[in-house]
Design a protein around this motif. Structure first.
Motif, PDB file in Angstrom:
ATOM      1  N   ARG A 119       0.846  -1.212   0.000  1.00  0.00           N
ATOM      2  CA  ARG A 119       0.000   0.000   0.000  1.00  0.00           C
ATOM      3  C   ARG A 119       0.877   1.256   0.000  1.00  0.00           C
ATOM      4  NH1 ARG A 119      -3.077  -3.533   3.242  1.00  0.00           N
ATOM      5  NH2 ARG A 119      -1.888  -3.008   5.106  1.00  0.00           N
ATOM      6  N   GLY A 120       1.952   1.204   0.801  1.00  0.00           N
ATOM      7  CA  GLY A 120       2.851   2.366   0.868  1.00  0.00           C
ATOM      8  C   GLY A 120       3.489   2.665  -0.484  1.00  0.00           C
ATOM      9  N   SER A 121       3.831   1.594  -1.217  1.00  0.00           N
ATOM     10  CA  SER A 121       4.446   1.785  -2.542  1.00  0.00           C
ATOM     11  C   SER A 121       3.493   2.525  -3.474  1.00  0.00           C
ATOM     12  CB  SER A 121       4.810   0.434  -3.161  1.00  0.00           C
ATOM     13  OG  SER A 121       5.737  -0.232  -2.363  1.00  0.00           O
ATOM     14  N   VAL A 122       2.231   2.080  -3.479  1.00  0.00           N
ATOM     15  CA  VAL A 122       1.250   2.690  -4.395  1.00  0.00           C
ATOM     16  C   VAL A 122       0.943   4.131  -3.958  1.00  0.00           C
ATOM     17  CG1 VAL A 122      -1.114   2.527  -5.268  1.00  0.00           C
ATOM     18  CG2 VAL A 122       0.256   0.455  -4.974  1.00  0.00           C
ATOM     19  N   ILE A 123       0.725   4.309  -2.653  1.00  0.00           N
ATOM     20  CA  ILE A 123       0.393   5.656  -2.143  1.00  0.00           C
ATOM     21  C   ILE A 123       1.547   6.619  -2.419  1.00  0.00           C
ATOM     22  CG2 ILE A 123       0.066   6.992  -0.001  1.00  0.00           C
ATOM     23  CD1 ILE A 123      -1.443   4.482   1.079  1.00  0.00           C
ATOM     24  N   GLY A 124       2.761   6.191  -2.091  1.00  0.00           N
ATOM     25  CA  GLY A 124       3.925   7.064  -2.263  1.00  0.00           C
ATOM     26  C   GLY A 124       4.140   7.425  -3.726  1.00  0.00           C
ATOM     27  N   THR A 125       4.047   6.411  -4.592  1.00  0.00           N
ATOM     28  CA  THR A 125       4.268   6.673  -6.014  1.00  0.00           C
ATOM     29  C   THR A 125       3.215   7.641  -6.544  1.00  0.00           C
ATOM     30  OG1 THR A 125       5.196   4.461  -6.230  1.00  0.00           O
ATOM     31  CG2 THR A 125       4.558   5.567  -8.267  1.00  0.00           C
ATOM     32  N   TYR A 181       0.364   6.420   6.816  1.00  0.00           N
ATOM     33  CA  TYR A 181       0.111   6.139   8.235  1.00  0.00           C
ATOM     34  C   TYR A 181      -1.406   6.094   8.494  1.00  0.00           C
ATOM     35  CZ  TYR A 181       0.603   6.449  13.327  1.00  0.00           C
ATOM     36  OH  TYR A 181       0.550   6.201  14.677  1.00  0.00           O
ATOM     37  N   GLY A 182      -2.089   7.069   7.916  1.00  0.00           N
ATOM     38  CA  GLY A 182      -3.553   7.117   8.094  1.00  0.00           C
ATOM     39  C   GLY A 182      -4.232   5.883   7.510  1.00  0.00           C
ATOM     40  N   VAL A 183      -3.767   5.464   6.341  1.00  0.00           N
ATOM     41  CA  VAL A 183      -4.371   4.285   5.700  1.00  0.00           C
ATOM     42  C   VAL A 183      -4.092   3.037   6.529  1.00  0.00           C
ATOM     43  CG1 VAL A 183      -4.171   2.763   3.683  1.00  0.00           C
ATOM     44  CG2 VAL A 183      -4.339   5.240   3.357  1.00  0.00           C
ATOM     45  N   GLU A 184      -2.867   2.884   7.000  1.00  0.00           N
ATOM     46  CA  GLU A 184      -2.538   1.701   7.804  1.00  0.00           C
ATOM     47  C   GLU A 184      -3.387   1.643   9.074  1.00  0.00           C
ATOM     48  OE1 GLU A 184      -0.870  -0.802   6.763  1.00  0.00           O
ATOM     49  OE2 GLU A 184      -0.572   0.371   4.950  1.00  0.00           O
ATOM     50  N   ARG A 185      -3.596   2.782   9.643  1.00  0.00           N
ATOM     51  CA  ARG A 185      -4.406   2.830  10.861  1.00  0.00           C
ATOM     52  C   ARG A 185      -5.852   2.434  10.545  1.00  0.00           C
ATOM     53  NH1 ARG A 185      -4.103   7.505  15.422  1.00  0.00           N
ATOM     54  NH2 ARG A 185      -5.588   6.541  16.816  1.00  0.00           N
ATOM     55  N   ARG A 186      -6.303   2.888   9.371  1.00  0.00           N
ATOM     56  CA  ARG A 186      -7.694   2.596   9.003  1.00  0.00           C
ATOM     57  C   ARG A 186      -7.895   1.117   8.696  1.00  0.00           C
ATOM     58  NH1 ARG A 186     -10.578   7.141   5.664  1.00  0.00           N
ATOM     59  NH2 ARG A 186     -10.168   8.106   7.654  1.00  0.00           N
ATOM     60  N   VAL A 187      -6.923   0.492   8.054  1.00  0.00           N
ATOM     61  CA  VAL A 187      -7.101  -0.925   7.690  1.00  0.00           C
ATOM     62  C   VAL A 187      -6.724  -1.868   8.836  1.00  0.00           C
ATOM     63  CG1 VAL A 187      -6.688  -0.474   5.234  1.00  0.00           C
ATOM     64  CG2 VAL A 187      -4.789  -1.209   6.676  1.00  0.00           C
ATOM     65  N   SER A 188      -6.114  -1.323   9.879  1.00  0.00           N
ATOM     66  CA  SER A 188      -5.666  -2.183  10.978  1.00  0.00           C
ATOM     67  C   SER A 188      -6.852  -2.707  11.794  1.00  0.00           C
ATOM     68  CB  SER A 188      -4.728  -1.394  11.894  1.00  0.00           C
ATOM     69  OG  SER A 188      -4.456  -2.131  13.056  1.00  0.00           O
ATOM     70  N   GLN A 225       3.675  -2.147  11.206  1.00  0.00           N
ATOM     71  CA  GLN A 225       3.110  -1.647   9.937  1.00  0.00           C
ATOM     72  C   GLN A 225       3.076  -0.122   9.894  1.00  0.00           C
ATOM     73  OE1 GLN A 225       1.859  -4.014  11.816  1.00  0.00           O
ATOM     74  NE2 GLN A 225       1.505  -5.815  10.530  1.00  0.00           N
ATOM     75  N   ALA A 226       3.036   0.508  11.070  1.00  0.00           N
ATOM     76  CA  ALA A 226       3.018   1.971  11.125  1.00  0.00           C
ATOM     77  C   ALA A 226       4.390   2.560  10.813  1.00  0.00           C
ATOM     78  CB  ALA A 226       2.554   2.434  12.507  1.00  0.00           C
ATOM     79  N   VAL A 227       5.394   1.704  10.783  1.00  0.00           N
ATOM     80  CA  VAL A 227       6.739   2.137  10.395  1.00  0.00           C
ATOM     81  C   VAL A 227       6.994   1.771   8.934  1.00  0.00           C
ATOM     82  CG1 VAL A 227       9.216   1.934  10.857  1.00  0.00           C
ATOM     83  CG2 VAL A 227       7.577   1.843  12.746  1.00  0.00           C
ATOM     84  N   SER A 228       6.704   0.507   8.594  1.00  0.00           N
ATOM     85  CA  SER A 228       7.060   0.049   7.244  1.00  0.00           C
ATOM     86  C   SER A 228       6.225   0.750   6.165  1.00  0.00           C
ATOM     87  CB  SER A 228       6.932  -1.464   7.132  1.00  0.00           C
ATOM     88  OG  SER A 228       5.681  -1.893   7.576  1.00  0.00           O
ATOM     89  N   GLY A 229       4.939   0.980   6.420  1.00  0.00           N
ATOM     90  CA  GLY A 229       4.093   1.640   5.416  1.00  0.00           C
ATOM     91  C   GLY A 229       4.576   3.045   5.085  1.00  0.00           C
TER      92      GLY A 229
END
Lengths: 509, 168
Positions: free
Chosen positions: A255-261, A279-286, A298-302
């Motif tokens: 997810r981070g790859s797609v969001i960042g790109t 970070y917001g997305v990871e929190r939402r899907v967690s 995941q809050a670090v890697s994303g």
């Protein structure tokens, strides 16, 4: 040249001994910059521009690009270990990354961040390879009206996504446009606002402006900086994550790859915005969002994946359309101009060495960072403890010599100092300086194409909606303006009376 | 957002709030400057029309729009104060020490040459602005200026004009 041919050509360029050394130098300096609080990637890349004057084009951009994405890696180290973000895009990692460090899992946090950054960097580089040639071919069909609308859209997006209120960002843009209009008129070449000063006949030197606004103003803002780390974690622990750790973070990295790109493509976007959204997305899907802040991997890697992916995808608009989407890329835009290269759709065809060489160097650079990141952690922790005064002294020397080296003219040093003072005062007034620099670059592009379109159409304003591309860009521009205005009205309605700065809620921390 | 901003807003540290009067005064000066530029362009440059744009066309409209934005900001104190920071006494002292040497560097580069000027600027910065001891200042300044000059002069071969007084 198709993609495969391009990649082979890029390998040839990037694997030369000189370019390999400059990749290594760039990412090492970038990591050091990321580690050192107070000196972000934009000022550092600005400081390094004079060093590229005598390098050839691909080597110069390989060096500066390496500093940028290297800084994204380095910033994580101090965020996790010291709870001090070395650069702005790593601010998110101060929460869960440092919490993991306090639980004895610093190594795991740093390892996951490094692997995520590597994956995000590779994904964004793949997008750069796959989409840039197509986008550049498409942009070759753009005429003056499309470029004028695109530049206007870029300016509005920069204003909307910059830190602080949109109004202040627009003021910064206005100042940047006015500064850019000093010098020859782009259509008639008549001098404007030169006040009889011969040094102003060509306008302000872009590198001097960039070094002042980013480099000197940063130095002046931090002139009394003497804060030391207060929460140091010296136990790094096991650095290589387990297979299970990686599997648990795979979704966040994807997810981070797609969001960042994606966010790297937006003017005003980049690492900071990407890491915050991730970070917001990871929190939402967690499944346990309440645990965020207490050390969730995941809050670090994303976010770390996202900020590195964004730092690479920001090159797509620069190398294909000639539009720098953020401050760092504005500096690299200036470096390309110094090399005699005009960024835009012709760049890939006219300068394949630069495009393909830089792209392949990004893959090599990310690999170098992944390998270097882990064994060199103790060294970077030491670097973070260099006294700020020593760094400031080195920086001031680079600024003075660097500005003087542009043309061997003390006037450029005066411009750099003036720009630095303006940048300092703007920061103190809460006006972000990056839109000023971007407007300084985009202003002449907009003015030239705007006026050329009007000349060709005999003053017919509908020329700006004369093609499907221009209409589409105008629609996007309209959406941005409507979103900005309605968002503002909505916040004003929901704000408590007398509460200042409500816009912060939707913006960066 | 700058790194300094990020760092400044963490660890419970709060940047000193600026004086609203000072911020308003600064914005008033910006407003007056933008308005002055607008009038100056209108009076001194041909502006032309949409069908026939002249050199003053672009600066006039940019200056006018900037004036309007700054005028709007004047009546919205919340916007004026958003993210504004005070210049503390320590910062003002730092600036007062730093600016003269930076400004002196401009003529000094032509007169004394790049090597002497850099050595002087770094020594002054380290001693007066950073507040290091003489010994640290001399060592840091010598190392910083020598290192950077070696990179520019010998590794990168950047040609610098010689100082008119020193000859190098």
């Amino acid at each position: 040249m198709d993609i495969l041919e391009g990649l082979l050509h890029g390998l040839e360029v990037a694997l030369s001994v000189q370019n390999l050394l400059f990749v290594l130098l760039g990412v090492t300096v970038g990591m050091m910059v990321g580690v050192l609080p107070g000196l972000g990637p934009a000022p550092t890349v600005a400081l390094l521009i004079p060093l590229t004057f005598t390098l050839d084009g691909p080597t110069a951009i390989i060096l500066l690009a390496g500093v940028y994405y290297g800084a994204m890696y380095g910033g994580t180290i101090t965020s996790v270990l010291l709870r001090i973000p070395g650069e702005a895009a790593s601010v998110v990692s101060t929460m869960d990354g440092h919490a993991m460090a306090r639980q004895g899992q610093a190594g795991k946090a740093l390892g996951l961040a490094a692997i995520g950054s590597f994956a995000g960097g590779l994904f964004a580089t793949a997008c750069l390879i796959l989409f840039s040639p197509t986008l550049a071919d498409f942009a070759l069909g753009f005429g003056s009206p499309e470029y004028a609308v695109l530049a206007l859209l870029g300016l509005f997006l920069v204003a909307y996504t910059s830190a602080g209120t949109t109004l202040k960002s627009l003021v910064a843009i206005g100042i940047g446009l006015l500064v850019a209009s000093v010098g020859p008129d782009p259509i008639t070449a008549s001098p404007r606002w030169t006040l009889g000063v011969p040094d102003l006949l060509g306008g302000f030197e872009i590198v001097a402006i960039i070094m002042g606004v980013f480099g000197l103003s940063e130095l002046l803002v931090n002139i009394t900086e003497s804060r030391r780390p207060t929460s140091v974690t010296r136990t790094i622990g096991r650095v290589l994550p387990t297979g299970r750790d990686i599997a648990d973070s795979a979704g966040a990295v994807g997810r981070g790859s797609v969001i960042g790109t994606a966010l790297g493509l937006i003017p005003g976007g980049g690492g900071v915005l990407a890491s915050l959204v991730s970070y917001g997305v990871e929190r939402r899907v967690s499944k346990q969002p309440e645990e965020f802040g207490s050390g969730v991997p995941q809050a670090v890697s994303g976010p770390e994946t996202a900020n590195n992916a964004a730092s690479i995808s920001t090159f797509i608009p620069l190398l294909t359309l000639g539009f720098p989407p953020n401050g760092v890329l504005a500096v690299i835009f200036g470096a390309l101009l110094i090399q005699g290269v005009t960024p835009g759709p012709e760049l890939i065809g006219d300068h394949p060495d630069i495009f393909w060489g830089v792209v392949v160097s990004m893959v090599i650079g990310n690999l170098v960072l992944l390998v270097m990141n882990i064994p060199l952690l103790p060294v970077f922790v030491k670097i973070a403890q260099i006294p700020p005064g020593t760094m400031a002294t080195i920086t001031v020397a680079i600024l003075v010599i660097g500005a003087y080296s542009i043309n061997g003219n003390p006037f450029d040093v005066a411009v750099m100092i003036g720009a630095g003072l303006v940048g300092y005062l703007l920061r103190k007034l809460g006006i972000p300086p990056a839109p000023l620099v971007l407007a300084f670059i985009l202003g002449p592009i907009f003015e030239t194409n705007f006026r050329r379109s009007l000349v060709v159409s005999d003053g017919n304003i509908t020329v700006f909606a004369s093609s499907p591309v221009a209409v589409a860009l105008l629609v996007v521009l309209g959406v941005v303006i409507v979103t900005a205005v309605t968002g503002r009205l909505w916040r004003m309605r929901s704000a408590r009376p007398g509460h200042a700065g409500e816009e912060r809620a939707r913006r960066l921390p | 957002m700058t790194d300094a901003e990020v760092i400044g807003h963490r660890d419970g540290e709060v940047d000193p709030a600026p004086s609203p009067r000072f911020v308003r005064a600064c914005f008033a000066v910006l407003f007056a400057a933008a308005a002055g530029l607008t009038v100056s362009v209108r009076l001194t440059m041909p502006v032309g029309s949409i069908a026939n744009t002249e050199p003053g066309f672009w600066p006039f409209w940019v200056a006018l729009l900037t004036t309007l934005l700054l005028g709007f900001a004047q009546v919205r104190p919340a916007i004026l104060l958003d993210r504004a920071e005070a210049i503390t006494g320590a910062e003002a002292r730092g600036l007062a020490l730093a600016l003269p040497v930076l400004l002196l560097a401009v003529p000094a580069l032509g007169q004394l040459g790049v090597a002497t000027t850099t050595a002087f600027v770094t020594l002054y910065w380290c001693k007066a602005v950073v507040g290091s001891s003489w010994r640290t200042s001399v060592v840091t300044a010598a190392a910083a200026s020598a290192g950077i000059l070696v990179i520019f002069l010998y590794l990168l071969d950047v040609p610098f004009p010689a100082g008119t007084l020193t000859g190098f």
